[in-house]
Design a protein around this motif. Structure first.
Motif, PDB file in Angstrom:
ATOM      1  N   GLU A 208      78.360  34.990-120.630  1.00  0.00           N
ATOM      2  CA  GLU A 208      78.110  34.067-119.517  1.00  0.00           C
ATOM      3  C   GLU A 208      78.561  34.757-118.248  1.00  0.00           C
ATOM      4  O   GLU A 208      79.691  35.243-118.175  1.00  0.00           O
ATOM      5  N   VAL A 209      77.674  34.789-117.250  1.00  0.00           N
ATOM      6  CA  VAL A 209      78.049  35.347-115.950  1.00  0.00           C
ATOM      7  C   VAL A 209      77.916  34.234-114.913  1.00  0.00           C
ATOM      8  O   VAL A 209      76.826  33.705-114.696  1.00  0.00           O
ATOM      9  N   HIS A 210      79.035  33.872-114.314  1.00  0.00           N
ATOM     10  CA  HIS A 210      79.091  32.813-113.305  1.00  0.00           C
ATOM     11  C   HIS A 210      78.989  33.460-111.931  1.00  0.00           C
ATOM     12  O   HIS A 210      79.793  34.335-111.601  1.00  0.00           O
ATOM     13  N   TYR A 211      77.997  33.009-111.152  1.00  0.00           N
ATOM     14  CA  TYR A 211      77.814  33.560-109.804  1.00  0.00           C
ATOM     15  C   TYR A 211      78.123  32.514-108.744  1.00  0.00           C
ATOM     16  O   TYR A 211      77.782  31.341-108.893  1.00  0.00           O
ATOM     17  N   TYR A 212      78.754  32.979-107.666  1.00  0.00           N
ATOM     18  CA  TYR A 212      79.118  32.135-106.535  1.00  0.00           C
ATOM     19  C   TYR A 212      78.543  32.712-105.256  1.00  0.00           C
ATOM     20  O   TYR A 212      78.318  33.923-105.156  1.00  0.00           O
ATOM     21  N   LEU A 213      78.329  31.838-104.284  1.00  0.00           N
ATOM     22  CA  LEU A 213      78.006  32.267-102.938  1.00  0.00           C
ATOM     23  C   LEU A 213      79.350  32.503-102.252  1.00  0.00           C
ATOM     24  O   LEU A 213      80.205  31.604-102.235  1.00  0.00           O
ATOM     25  N   VAL A 214      79.558  33.716-101.740  1.00  0.00           N
ATOM     26  CA  VAL A 214      80.870  34.118-101.229  1.00  0.00           C
ATOM     27  C   VAL A 214      80.729  34.661 -99.814  1.00  0.00           C
ATOM     28  O   VAL A 214      79.978  35.611 -99.582  1.00  0.00           O
ATOM     29  N   GLU A 215      81.466  34.053 -98.891  1.00  0.00           N
ATOM     30  CA  GLU A 215      81.468  34.547 -97.517  1.00  0.00           C
ATOM     31  C   GLU A 215      82.496  35.664 -97.369  1.00  0.00           C
ATOM     32  O   GLU A 215      83.642  35.516 -97.797  1.00  0.00           O
ATOM     33  N   ALA A 216      82.078  36.774 -96.780  1.00  0.00           N
ATOM     34  CA  ALA A 216      82.995  37.885 -96.506  1.00  0.00           C
ATOM     35  C   ALA A 216      83.910  37.470 -95.364  1.00  0.00           C
ATOM     36  O   ALA A 216      83.437  37.065 -94.301  1.00  0.00           O
ATOM     37  N   ILE A 217      85.227  37.541 -95.604  1.00  0.00           N
ATOM     38  CA  ILE A 217      86.167  37.142 -94.547  1.00  0.00           C
ATOM     39  C   ILE A 217      87.042  38.297 -94.070  1.00  0.00           C
ATOM     40  O   ILE A 217      87.655  38.200 -93.019  1.00  0.00           O
TER      41      ILE A 217
ATOM     42  N   SER B 105      80.142  28.145-102.462  1.00  0.00           N
ATOM     43  CA  SER B 105      79.636  27.216-103.478  1.00  0.00           C
ATOM     44  C   SER B 105      79.237  27.989-104.725  1.00  0.00           C
ATOM     45  O   SER B 105      79.005  29.195-104.666  1.00  0.00           O
ATOM     46  N   PRO B 106      79.133  27.275-105.870  1.00  0.00           N
ATOM     47  CA  PRO B 106      78.581  27.926-107.054  1.00  0.00           C
ATOM     48  C   PRO B 106      77.088  28.167-106.845  1.00  0.00           C
ATOM     49  O   PRO B 106      76.442  27.420-106.099  1.00  0.00           O
ATOM     50  N   VAL B 107      76.548  29.199-107.487  1.00  0.00           N
ATOM     51  CA  VAL B 107      75.102  29.461-107.424  1.00  0.00           C
ATOM     52  C   VAL B 107      74.471  29.085-108.759  1.00  0.00           C
ATOM     53  O   VAL B 107      73.629  28.203-108.827  1.00  0.00           O
ATOM     54  N   ASP B 108      74.878  29.767-109.845  1.00  0.00           N
ATOM     55  CA  ASP B 108      74.308  29.488-111.164  1.00  0.00           C
ATOM     56  C   ASP B 108      75.054  30.310-112.201  1.00  0.00           C
ATOM     57  O   ASP B 108      75.893  31.148-111.864  1.00  0.00           O
ATOM     58  N   ILE B 109      74.714  30.074-113.450  1.00  0.00           N
ATOM     59  CA  ILE B 109      75.273  30.815-114.580  1.00  0.00           C
ATOM     60  C   ILE B 109      74.123  31.456-115.341  1.00  0.00           C
ATOM     61  O   ILE B 109      73.142  30.777-115.657  1.00  0.00           O
ATOM     62  N   ILE B 110      74.246  32.741-115.605  1.00  0.00           N
ATOM     63  CA  ILE B 110      73.279  33.435-116.461  1.00  0.00           C
ATOM     64  C   ILE B 110      73.928  33.572-117.831  1.00  0.00           C
ATOM     65  O   ILE B 110      75.080  33.997-117.934  1.00  0.00           O
ATOM     66  N   ALA B 111      73.191  33.213-118.862  1.00  0.00           N
ATOM     67  CA  ALA B 111      73.710  33.342-120.229  1.00  0.00           C
ATOM     68  C   ALA B 111      72.739  34.196-121.033  1.00  0.00           C
ATOM     69  O   ALA B 111      71.522  34.035-120.930  1.00  0.00           O
ATOM     70  N   TYR B 112      73.290  35.129-121.804  1.00  0.00           N
ATOM     71  CA  TYR B 112      72.459  35.958-122.682  1.00  0.00           C
ATOM     72  C   TYR B 112      73.309  36.473-123.821  1.00  0.00           C
ATOM     73  O   TYR B 112      74.530  36.325-123.821  1.00  0.00           O
ATOM     74  N   LYS B 113      72.659  37.059-124.801  1.00  0.00           N
ATOM     75  CA  LYS B 113      73.347  37.622-125.963  1.00  0.00           C
ATOM     76  C   LYS B 113      73.114  39.130-125.993  1.00  0.00           C
ATOM     77  O   LYS B 113      72.065  39.603-125.575  1.00  0.00           O
ATOM     78  N   TYR B 114      74.107  39.844-126.489  1.00  0.00           N
ATOM     79  CA  TYR B 114      73.914  41.274-126.737  1.00  0.00           C
ATOM     80  C   TYR B 114      74.761  41.676-127.929  1.00  0.00           C
ATOM     81  O   TYR B 114      75.648  40.949-128.355  1.00  0.00           O
ATOM     82  N   HIS B 115      74.444  42.847-128.467  1.00  0.00           N
ATOM     83  CA  HIS B 115      75.178  43.332-129.642  1.00  0.00           C
ATOM     84  C   HIS B 115      76.197  44.374-129.203  1.00  0.00           C
ATOM     85  O   HIS B 115      75.864  45.356-128.557  1.00  0.00           O
ATOM     86  N   HIS B 116      77.451  44.137-129.567  1.00  0.00           N
ATOM     87  CA  HIS B 116      78.541  45.062-129.277  1.00  0.00           C
ATOM     88  C   HIS B 116      78.867  45.807-130.569  1.00  0.00           C
ATOM     89  O   HIS B 116      78.970  45.186-131.622  1.00  0.00           O
ATOM     90  N   PRO B 117      79.039  47.138-130.510  1.00  0.00           N
ATOM     91  CA  PRO B 117      79.253  47.915-131.741  1.00  0.00           C
ATOM     92  C   PRO B 117      80.465  47.468-132.569  1.00  0.00           C
ATOM     93  O   PRO B 117      80.432  47.555-133.789  1.00  0.00           O
ATOM     94  N   GLU B 118      81.520  46.972-131.917  1.00  0.00           N
ATOM     95  CA  GLU B 118      82.713  46.556-132.666  1.00  0.00           C
ATOM     96  C   GLU B 118      82.809  45.044-132.835  1.00  0.00           C
ATOM     97  O   GLU B 118      83.282  44.554-133.858  1.00  0.00           O
TER      98      GLU B 118
END
Length: 151
Positions: free
Chosen positions: A85-94, A65-78
């Motif tokens: 946005e980082v999308h996180y899921y609950l993942v079963e190892a198979i 299932s989906p867990v949540d999304i973390i959103a933040y800003k940062y400065h990239h030199p170029e």
């Protein structure tokens, strides 16, 4: 102009002899974290999460299932300001075995849920607290209130 960058990853779990275990990595900065990485052209966000987990940890997973999304800003030199946005899921190892991708991370290991929570709280990134807490809740593991105090 603002650039948007999408990453995806997951909280990977397994049951070993009936005992729930959660995977944590140690990133290249020595911090406790979760496997994740940038989306590549032509991938879905879910495919990105599963690819990154496999590349970084050696584990083949299946999204529960989906867990949540973390959103933040940062400065990239170029690129200038980047909306991340980082999308996180609950993942079963198979399948697979733990093999850290040493170009990206320092280590990967399985932990019992409360041990994983303590490692996250003591050496992890603050914005991953909510991800691990929600993932554990989806797995029906609840953190005792006295465990909320940072170490």
């Amino acid at each position: 102009m603002t650039f948007t960058q999408i990453s995806a990853g997951g909280v990977v779990y397994r049951y070993q002899e009936g005992i729930l275990q959660v995977q944590l990595i140690v990133d290249r900065y020595g911090k406790t974290s979760l496997p994740k990485g940038k989306m590549e052209a032509g991938e879905t966000i879910e495919e990105t999460a599963l690819r990154e987990i496999h590349e970084e940890t050696g584990i083949v997973g299946s999204i529960s299932s989906p867990v949540d999304i973390i959103a933040y800003k940062y400065h990239h030199p170029e690129l200038g300001q980047v909306d991340k946005e980082v999308h996180y899921y609950l993942v079963e190892a198979i399948a697979g075995a733990l093999v850290p991708q040493l170009e990206e991370i320092n280590a990967v290991a399985w932990h019992e849920p409360l041990e994983a929570w303590r490692k996250q709280r003591s050496n992890g990134y603050n914005n991953n607290d909510i991800i691990l807490r929600k993932a554990l809740s989806l797995l029906e593991v609840y953190i005792p209130e006295n465990e909320d105090i940072p170490y």
